[in-house]
Design a protein around this motif. Structure first.
Motif, PDB file in Angstrom:
ATOM      1  N   LEU A 165      -9.150   8.601  -1.217  1.00 15.50           N
ATOM      2  CA  LEU A 165      -8.252   8.852  -2.336  1.00 15.50           C
ATOM      3  C   LEU A 165      -8.756   8.221  -3.633  1.00 15.50           C
ATOM      4  CD1 LEU A 165      -4.765   8.315  -0.620  1.00 15.50           C
ATOM      5  CD2 LEU A 165      -5.841  10.486  -1.252  1.00 15.50           C
ATOM      6  N   GLY A 166      -9.865   7.472  -3.546  1.00 18.97           N
ATOM      7  CA  GLY A 166     -10.477   6.936  -4.749  1.00 18.97           C
ATOM      8  C   GLY A 166     -10.368   5.441  -4.939  1.00 18.97           C
ATOM      9  N   PHE A 167      -9.740   4.730  -3.992  1.00 22.06           N
ATOM     10  CA  PHE A 167      -9.559   3.287  -4.144  1.00 22.06           C
ATOM     11  C   PHE A 167     -10.819   2.518  -3.742  1.00 22.06           C
ATOM     12  CE2 PHE A 167      -5.217   4.846  -3.555  1.00 22.06           C
ATOM     13  CZ  PHE A 167      -4.570   4.199  -4.595  1.00 22.06           C
ATOM     14  N   ILE A 170       0.832  -1.210   0.000  1.00 20.53           N
ATOM     15  CA  ILE A 170       0.000   0.000   0.000  1.00 20.53           C
ATOM     16  C   ILE A 170       0.863   1.255   0.000  1.00 20.53           C
ATOM     17  CG2 ILE A 170      -1.720   1.323   1.286  1.00 20.53           C
ATOM     18  CD1 ILE A 170      -2.966  -1.301   2.178  1.00 20.53           C
ATOM     19  N   SER A 171       1.575   1.483   1.098  1.00 19.87           N
ATOM     20  CA  SER A 171       2.395   2.689   1.191  1.00 19.87           C
ATOM     21  C   SER A 171       3.552   2.624   0.211  1.00 19.87           C
ATOM     22  CB  SER A 171       2.936   2.845   2.621  1.00 19.87           C
ATOM     23  OG  SER A 171       3.740   3.995   2.736  1.00 19.87           O
ATOM     24  N   GLY A 172       3.689   3.649  -0.611  1.00 18.09           N
ATOM     25  CA  GLY A 172       4.754   3.694  -1.592  1.00 18.09           C
ATOM     26  C   GLY A 172       4.443   2.959  -2.878  1.00 18.09           C
ATOM     27  N   VAL A 173       3.337   2.214  -2.902  1.00 19.82           N
ATOM     28  CA  VAL A 173       2.907   1.507  -4.109  1.00 19.82           C
ATOM     29  C   VAL A 173       1.558   2.059  -4.587  1.00 19.82           C
ATOM     30  CG1 VAL A 173       2.196  -0.734  -5.045  1.00 19.82           C
ATOM     31  CG2 VAL A 173       4.210  -0.568  -3.565  1.00 19.82           C
ATOM     32  N   LEU A 174       0.603   2.166  -3.665  1.00 19.39           N
ATOM     33  CA  LEU A 174      -0.673   2.767  -4.008  1.00 19.39           C
ATOM     34  C   LEU A 174      -0.699   4.267  -3.714  1.00 19.39           C
ATOM     35  CD1 LEU A 174      -3.229   0.095  -2.734  1.00 19.39           C
ATOM     36  CD2 LEU A 174      -2.028   0.253  -4.914  1.00 19.39           C
ATOM     37  N   GLY A 179      -2.096  15.943   5.252  1.00 22.06           N
ATOM     38  CA  GLY A 179      -3.408  15.882   4.634  1.00 22.06           C
ATOM     39  C   GLY A 179      -3.837  14.492   4.235  1.00 22.06           C
ATOM     40  N   GLY A 180      -3.109  13.485   4.679  1.00 20.78           N
ATOM     41  CA  GLY A 180      -3.459  12.106   4.366  1.00 20.78           C
ATOM     42  C   GLY A 180      -2.648  11.500   3.258  1.00 20.78           C
ATOM     43  N   GLY A 181      -1.902  12.315   2.538  1.00 21.42           N
ATOM     44  CA  GLY A 181      -1.076  11.796   1.463  1.00 21.42           C
ATOM     45  C   GLY A 181      -1.764  11.907   0.117  1.00 21.42           C
ATOM     46  N   THR A 231       5.197  12.345   1.410  1.00 20.34           N
ATOM     47  CA  THR A 231       5.210  13.401   0.403  1.00 20.34           C
ATOM     48  C   THR A 231       6.313  14.411   0.663  1.00 20.34           C
ATOM     49  OG1 THR A 231       3.520  14.573   1.686  1.00 20.34           O
ATOM     50  CG2 THR A 231       2.758  13.170  -0.123  1.00 20.34           C
ATOM     51  N   SER A 232       6.757  14.515   1.927  1.00 22.71           N
ATOM     52  CA  SER A 232       7.808  15.462   2.283  1.00 22.71           C
ATOM     53  C   SER A 232       9.212  14.887   2.136  1.00 22.71           C
ATOM     54  CB  SER A 232       7.613  15.942   3.725  1.00 22.71           C
ATOM     55  OG  SER A 232       7.639  14.835   4.620  1.00 22.71           O
TER      56      SER A 232
END
Length: 225
Positions: free
Chosen positions: A71-73, A18-22, A28-30, A162-163
């Motif tokens: 996020l739309g998933f 999930i993280s870094g792939v999706l 703000g949640g990414g 994101t940072s």
């Protein structure tokens, strides 16, 4: 790039990180990684069984799924394999009472766990909670035990927000291993038991699954799914 029909020969399921792939987490949640929402939708419309595997230990499964849906998933909580529920099952089965060095966002997963008079330490991605004081307390608990048990929710070195890049739980797990002269039990990736649980959830064998599927796919090619 090989044709999708050839690449998926014999494949019945897909395990997705999930993280870094999706998505990339952050303020703000990414944000969703470009193309990932569409790729997941196409996979779920195919004949393939899809399971989401994450080492995210800053959010409960409910909060993580809520974020991903915003996020739309197209994803539900029962499609996610994560280390916190698996750790709780281990604690109950072995009669372990943990000292928790975890993020507040995942603490609700441990609401039914007895934490009195700790006989082990559970460490997760505590982020700002990895202060000297908190790390030292976990060290002291372990050193006071005759048979110290350290359980880590994953052992990643770092991940991307994101940072930028940020330290993951593995760096702190290694510090406690070194200080206490012990080896942690890892619940989550890359533990084989973690992946076995994900495979059992979708009812496929290891040789029938594609892991870390290429999200940055060509959608013209993927149209053959």
């Amino acid at each position: 790039m090989a044709a999708w029909g050839e690449r998926l020969a014999g494949v019945r399921g897909v395990l997705l990180d999930i993280s870094g792939v999706l998505y990339d987490c952050g303020a703000g949640g990414g944000r969703a990684i470009a193309g990932s929402v569409e790729a997941v939708a196409r996979l779920k419309q195919s004949h393939l069984k899809v399971r989401f595997c994450t080492n995210d230990s800053q959010k409960s499964r409910g909060k993580l799924v809520g974020l991903l849906r915003r996020l739309g998933f197209d994803i539900s909580e029962d499609e996610v394999t994560s280390p916190a529920p698996a750790t709780c099952q281990i604690l109950k089965e072995r009669g372990l009472r943990p000292h928790l060095l975890i993020h507040e966002g995942v603490r609700s997963e441990f609401d039914e766990i007895d934490t009195s008079n700790p006989n082990c330490v559970v460490i997760a991605d505590a982020a700002e909670g990895f202060s000297y004081q908190n790390m030292n307390k976990a060290f002291q608990v372990l050193m006071e035990l005759e048979n110290p048990v350290l359980i880590s929710l994953g052992k990643g070195r770092y991940y991307k927000e994101t940072s930028g890049l940020v330290l993951d739980v593995g760096a702190y797990m290694k510090a406690l291993e070194y200080a206490c002269g012990i080896e942690a039990e890892v619940v989550g990736k890359p533990s084989p038991e973690f992946f076995k649980a994900a495979l059992q959830a979708i009812g496929v064998e290891a040789h029938q699954v594609a892991q870390e599927f290429e999200i940055a796919m060509s959608y013209d090619d993927a149209s053959t799914l």
